[in-house]
Design a protein around this motif. Structure first.
Motif, PDB file in Angstrom:
ATOM      1  N   ALA A 187       0.848  -1.191   0.000  1.00 28.44           N
ATOM      2  CA  ALA A 187       0.000   0.000   0.000  1.00 28.44           C
ATOM      3  C   ALA A 187       0.886   1.244   0.000  1.00 28.44           C
ATOM      4  N   PRO A 188       0.448   2.305  -0.630  1.00 26.82           N
ATOM      5  CA  PRO A 188       1.268   3.521  -0.632  1.00 26.82           C
ATOM      6  C   PRO A 188       1.432   4.047   0.796  1.00 26.82           C
ATOM      7  N   ALA A 189       2.663   4.365   1.150  1.00 27.39           N
ATOM      8  CA  ALA A 189       2.957   4.791   2.518  1.00 27.39           C
ATOM      9  C   ALA A 189       2.792   6.305   2.651  1.00 27.39           C
ATOM     10  N   ASP A 190       2.145   6.701   3.704  1.00 26.96           N
ATOM     11  CA  ASP A 190       1.996   8.121   4.021  1.00 26.96           C
ATOM     12  C   ASP A 190       3.126   8.484   4.992  1.00 26.96           C
ATOM     13  N   PRO A 191       4.038   9.361   4.609  1.00 28.38           N
ATOM     14  CA  PRO A 191       5.191   9.669   5.464  1.00 28.38           C
ATOM     15  C   PRO A 191       4.797  10.209   6.837  1.00 28.38           C
ATOM     16  N   ALA A 192       3.751  10.986   6.909  1.00 30.09           N
ATOM     17  CA  ALA A 192       3.339  11.551   8.195  1.00 30.09           C
ATOM     18  C   ALA A 192       2.840  10.453   9.128  1.00 30.09           C
ATOM     19  N   ALA A 240       3.583   7.269   8.911  1.00 30.16           N
ATOM     20  CA  ALA A 240       4.703   6.389   9.218  1.00 30.16           C
ATOM     21  C   ALA A 240       5.567   6.982  10.327  1.00 30.16           C
ATOM     22  N   ALA A 241       5.827   8.271  10.275  1.00 33.91           N
ATOM     23  CA  ALA A 241       6.629   8.931  11.308  1.00 33.91           C
ATOM     24  C   ALA A 241       5.910   8.894  12.651  1.00 33.91           C
ATOM     25  N   GLU A 242       4.609   9.112  12.614  1.00 31.68           N
ATOM     26  CA  GLU A 242       3.823   9.083  13.853  1.00 31.68           C
ATOM     27  C   GLU A 242       3.822   7.678  14.458  1.00 31.68           C
ATOM     28  N   ALA A 243       3.659   6.676  13.618  1.00 33.36           N
ATOM     29  CA  ALA A 243       3.660   5.294  14.111  1.00 33.36           C
ATOM     30  C   ALA A 243       5.023   4.918  14.672  1.00 33.36           C
ATOM     31  N   LYS A 244       6.093   5.381  14.014  1.00 35.56           N
ATOM     32  CA  LYS A 244       7.444   5.084  14.501  1.00 35.56           C
ATOM     33  C   LYS A 244       7.685   5.750  15.846  1.00 35.56           C
TER      34      LYS A 244
END
Length: 78
Positions: free
Chosen positions: A26-31, A33-37
């Motif tokens: 699935a296309p990754a949303d950088p925002a 992904a950063a929040e999840a990290k």
């Protein structure tokens, strides 16, 4: 009878190919992904702190029950 076996084999092979097909990522949303990290890092830090706390508590309980006196050794043996 042999025709049935042949047809079932072909059907199962086609089904297996469809089931094992790899779907595109699935296309990754950088925002997101950063929040999840950040959330995962915070949870890992909290878990590490709790683990250290309960390990120290277990050592203190063991030392108390065994009657061991003296200074508590530092973590890592240093």
């Amino acid at each position: 009878m042999n025709f049935r076996i042949l047809m079932m084999s072909v059907a199962m092979a086609a089904t297996a190919g469809a089931v094992w097909a790899k779907l595109p990522a699935a296309p990754a949303d950088p925002a997101k992904a950063a929040e999840a990290k950040a959330k995962a890092d915070e949870a890992a830090k909290k878990d590490a702190d709790l683990l250290g706390k309960y390990q120290d508590k277990a050592v203190a309980n063991y030392r108390k029950n065994k009657g061991i006196k003296g200074p508590v050794p530092k973590a890592g043996g240093k």
